[in-house]
Design an enzyme around this catalytic site. Structure first.
Site, PDB file in Angstrom:
ATOM      1  N   CYS A 112       5.498  40.140  86.090  1.00  0.00           N
ATOM      2  CA  CYS A 112       4.417  40.466  85.166  1.00  0.00           C
ATOM      3  C   CYS A 112       4.104  39.245  84.309  1.00  0.00           C
ATOM      4  O   CYS A 112       4.843  38.259  84.332  1.00  0.00           O
ATOM      5  CB  CYS A 112       4.801  41.664  84.288  1.00  0.00           C
ATOM      6  SG  CYS A 112       6.142  41.320  83.129  1.00  0.00           S
ATOM      7  N   CYS A 150     -23.873  17.152 104.839  1.00  0.00           N
ATOM      8  CA  CYS A 150     -25.226  17.661 104.664  1.00  0.00           C
ATOM      9  C   CYS A 150     -26.235  16.539 104.451  1.00  0.00           C
ATOM     10  O   CYS A 150     -27.448  16.778 104.425  1.00  0.00           O
ATOM     11  CB  CYS A 150     -25.271  18.629 103.487  1.00  0.00           C
ATOM     12  SG  CYS A 150     -24.626  17.907 101.958  1.00  0.00           S
ATOM     13  N   CYS A 209      22.171  45.564  42.015  1.00  0.00           N
ATOM     14  CA  CYS A 209      23.128  46.663  41.840  1.00  0.00           C
ATOM     15  C   CYS A 209      24.302  46.601  42.806  1.00  0.00           C
ATOM     16  O   CYS A 209      25.168  47.484  42.783  1.00  0.00           O
ATOM     17  CB  CYS A 209      22.416  48.010  41.972  1.00  0.00           C
ATOM     18  SG  CYS A 209      21.797  48.347  43.623  1.00  0.00           S
ATOM     19  N   CYS A 211     -21.319  20.403  97.225  1.00  0.00           N
ATOM     20  CA  CYS A 211     -22.344  19.367  97.108  1.00  0.00           C
ATOM     21  C   CYS A 211     -23.178  19.584  95.849  1.00  0.00           C
ATOM     22  O   CYS A 211     -23.393  20.718  95.409  1.00  0.00           O
ATOM     23  CB  CYS A 211     -23.229  19.389  98.347  1.00  0.00           C
ATOM     24  SG  CYS A 211     -24.593  18.202  98.297  1.00  0.00           S
ATOM     25  N   CYS A 248      21.268  38.955  59.996  1.00  0.00           N
ATOM     26  CA  CYS A 248      22.172  40.088  59.834  1.00  0.00           C
ATOM     27  C   CYS A 248      21.465  41.229  59.109  1.00  0.00           C
ATOM     28  O   CYS A 248      20.709  41.014  58.151  1.00  0.00           O
ATOM     29  CB  CYS A 248      23.412  39.645  59.059  1.00  0.00           C
ATOM     30  SG  CYS A 248      24.608  40.962  58.795  1.00  0.00           S
ATOM     31  N   HIS A 269     -26.951  14.833 101.805  1.00  0.00           N
ATOM     32  CA  HIS A 269     -27.591  14.752 100.492  1.00  0.00           C
ATOM     33  C   HIS A 269     -26.973  13.565  99.751  1.00  0.00           C
ATOM     34  O   HIS A 269     -25.815  13.632  99.337  1.00  0.00           O
ATOM     35  CB  HIS A 269     -27.396  16.042  99.698  1.00  0.00           C
ATOM     36  CG  HIS A 269     -28.098  17.215 100.303  1.00  0.00           C
ATOM     37  ND1 HIS A 269     -27.514  18.458 100.458  1.00  0.00           N
ATOM     38  CD2 HIS A 269     -29.363  17.341 100.803  1.00  0.00           C
ATOM     39  CE1 HIS A 269     -28.370  19.292 101.013  1.00  0.00           C
ATOM     40  NE2 HIS A 269     -29.510  18.634 101.227  1.00  0.00           N
ATOM     41  N   CYS A 274      18.310  51.084  43.418  1.00  0.00           N
ATOM     42  CA  CYS A 274      17.703  50.620  42.159  1.00  0.00           C
ATOM     43  C   CYS A 274      16.245  50.238  42.307  1.00  0.00           C
ATOM     44  O   CYS A 274      15.612  49.795  41.344  1.00  0.00           O
ATOM     45  CB  CYS A 274      18.490  49.441  41.592  1.00  0.00           C
ATOM     46  SG  CYS A 274      18.378  47.941  42.604  1.00  0.00           S
ATOM     47  N   CYS A 282     -31.366   7.914  92.511  1.00  0.00           N
ATOM     48  CA  CYS A 282     -30.407   9.028  92.524  1.00  0.00           C
ATOM     49  C   CYS A 282     -31.071  10.277  91.955  1.00  0.00           C
ATOM     50  O   CYS A 282     -31.640  10.230  90.864  1.00  0.00           O
ATOM     51  CB  CYS A 282     -29.165   8.663  91.715  1.00  0.00           C
ATOM     52  SG  CYS A 282     -27.950   9.995  91.614  1.00  0.00           S
ATOM     53  N   CYS A 290       9.355  36.227  83.450  1.00  0.00           N
ATOM     54  CA  CYS A 290       9.397  37.350  84.387  1.00  0.00           C
ATOM     55  C   CYS A 290       8.508  37.055  85.586  1.00  0.00           C
ATOM     56  O   CYS A 290       7.355  36.661  85.427  1.00  0.00           O
ATOM     57  CB  CYS A 290       8.949  38.639  83.707  1.00  0.00           C
ATOM     58  SG  CYS A 290       8.990  40.074  84.816  1.00  0.00           S
TER      59      CYS A 290
END
Length: 559
Positions: free
Chosen positions: A304, A191, A363, A218, A355, A193, A345, A175, A301
């Site tokens: 994008c 091919c 204070c 290949c 929130c 090969h 303060c 090989c 989206c």
């Protein structure tokens, strides 16, 4: 040499012939709990069809996309008279443009086939052997000895060639990749090969798993012949996982070539979304194509790379804003600090909830986390926390003053944009606290688990509306001065005020004696906030369609 050339393993021919099912995404309406009238508490109207800010789209599974690909392959295969595997590779080479492929193939089929790697390039003709120099011979022609020598030479040449082929056949195959001379199973493309099957498998696996490549050529140097699907499947016969990954890469390559298709960007999701309305660049100037795949309801989206719902701002302006935030990263890092000082303060205060109504523990001063102004003004007609005073920018005369005003203007919008993003994340963290409150409500009242779901629904609505508010500030930054911007900011203010009121109700402590009253207040406020959010999105979407919005900067894709 074992070369795979038949089509019995070709994946497209294994698909079923049943009709393709396309499930349309239903904007979450099917997922609402409809027990004991729970869903009825939050209905904001019986609207039919799509809303003006929604875009029609369909979700396709990988199997459905493969069937579409198979139909395209069969079409080309029948026209050109080639095998389906060859037709598939020709389409991939031309980015699945059937019309362009047909025109070029009809003009020069061999040229396209060679370029696609499904046909070997023509070999250059070998030049004829040079003519031997003429020599004078006797008029009687060559002698018997000369003729005998020529015949013996020809015979010797044949014997030599036959002997060389025998020697070559008797030599073991080595090989060229792993240099293992004990391999007995080899494979080759057209091919010729040859490589051992082990090297082929490792090579294809590396291409698919490591490099995410679906076009495998290949292994020989300077050879562009492509391994067709049957060859790849045979090489991965005992590796189903890699073969499935290879098929997914083929689908991704197909989807990337089709303008009205987009692969779901969420990890491990193999769904595809089809959205014809947003297939052209000009269409994106008048819509925000937010879509979702059906299986896991991943929202993103279509127009994008932003993998989130960025309504009401269009893609081009959203990208401009994100780029500006990246350019001013140092300023952004300073703004995103989690602590501020009480304006009365000067005690350091950390925000631990969504929130924006803050109360200094030292204070007891009540103020707005966003603008640091007194909270008492935020529930009146004087509320203008969302609005930037453009007068300072207009009146600025020298360069230094204009630069300072420009920075202050950007910080105004960015501060509110980042704050809603942070508040949205904190709202998501409220789910754990909300579940505890829901359990407490069950214990201290007669409400069932289904009946206390109003708290979870309220948190969902707050999160969704904060994401809307987040992007309204990016849009307001680029809106040109005028009546349209003022109306836009009026809707923005009303939505923001409603969201803050609902957020306060969610974070309020539970009083067993007022649970039923709290349930009614939260339910009513949730419906109102939903309606304000729809008004915000619908008015903005109509503004795009009517051409009402004008920008203070050049926006790519707009006239």
């Amino acid at each position: 040499m074992s070369s795979v050339s038949d089509d019995e393993n070709y994946s497209y021919e294994e698909e079923e012939d049943d009709e393709m099912d396309v499930d349309e995404y239903d904007d979450g309406s099917a997922s609402e709990i409809e027990v004991d009238g729970f869903a009825d508490d939050f209905k904001v109207g019986n609207s039919s069809g799509l809303k003006v800010y929604e875009v029609e789209h369909s979700s396709l599974s990988q199997h459905q996309v493969e069937k579409i690909m198979a139909a395209e392959v069969d079409h080309i295969s029948n026209i050109f008279g080639v095998e389906p595997a060859v037709a598939a590779e020709l389409l991939r080479h031309m980015n699945w443009n059937k019309e362009k492929l047909t025109d070029k193939y009809m003009d020069n089929a061999s040229q396209i086939a060679v370029a696609a790697g499904v046909e070997c390039p023509p070999r250059e003709p070998t030049p004829p052997p040079p003519k031997a120099s003429s020599s004078r011979q006797s008029s009687t022609g060559p002698t018997r000895t000369t003729r005998r020598s020529a015949a013996e030479t020809t015979k010797a040449s044949k014997v030599a060639k036959r002997g060389a082929s025998l020697v070559e056949a008797s030599q073991p195959f080595v090989c060229p990749i792993c240099f293992d001379d004990s391999q007995t199973e080899t494979s080759a493309l057209m091919c010729e090969h040859k490589f051992c099957t082990s090297c082929w498998k490792e090579y294809i696996t590396s291409k698919v798993r490591t490099e995410a490549e679906a076009t495998i050529t290949c292994m020989a140097e300077d050879c562009n012949i492509v391994a067709l699907d049957p060859f790849v499947k045979a090489a991965l016969a005992d590796d189903r996982e890699t073969w499935e990954r290879y098929q997914e890469l083929l689908v991704r390559q197909f989807v990337a070539c089709i303008p009205h298709l987009k692969f779901c960007p969420y990890p491990s999701c193999t769904n595809t979304v089809s959205c014809t309305a947003a297939a052209t660049r000009s269409a994106l100037a008048a819509m925000v194509p937010i879509v979702a795949c059906a299986d896991a309801a991943h929202v993103f989206c279509f127009g994008c790379p932003i993998d989130a719902d960025h309504r009401p701002i269009v893609c081009a302006v959203a990208k401009m804003w994100l780029q500006k935030c990246r350019d001013d990263s140092e300023t952004a890092n300073w703004i995103k600090s989690n602590t501020k000082e009480c304006s009365k303060c000067q005690s350091t205060i950390e925000k631990n909830g969504g929130c924006n109504h803050m109360t200094c523990k030292k204070c007891k001063y009540e103020f707005c986390w966003v603008c640091m102004g007194p909270w008492s003004e935020h529930g009146t007609s004087w509320y203008s926390c969302n609005r930037y005073d453009e007068k300072a920018s207009v009146d600025a005369r020298d360069a230094q003053t204009r630069s300072r005003a420009s920075l202050e203007r950007y910080l105004h919008y960015y501060n509110r944009w980042a704050n809603h993003e942070q508040s949205a994340k904190l709202s998501m963290e409220l789910y754990a606290k909300t579940e505890k409150k829901m359990e407490e409500m069950q214990v201290t009242s007669e409400l069932t688990w289904i009946q206390v779901q109003f708290m979870k629904k309220a948190v969902d609505v707050v999160f969704k509306c904060r994401m809307t508010l987040k992007w309204t500030y990016a849009m307001a930054y680029y809106l040109a001065l005028g009546n349209e911007k003022e109306l836009f900011e009026d809707n923005q203010r009303d939505l923001e005020r409603a969201v803050e009121e609902l957020s306060e109700l969610i974070e309020a402590p539970i009083d067993p004696e007022t649970i039923m009253t709290l349930r009614q207040k939260v339910t009513d406020k949730t419906v109102y906030v939903q309606k304000r959010n729809e008004i915000m999105l619908e008015d903005t979407a109509k503004g795009y369609l009517d051409g009402r919005w004008s920008w203070n900067a050049t926006v790519d894709g707009f006239d």
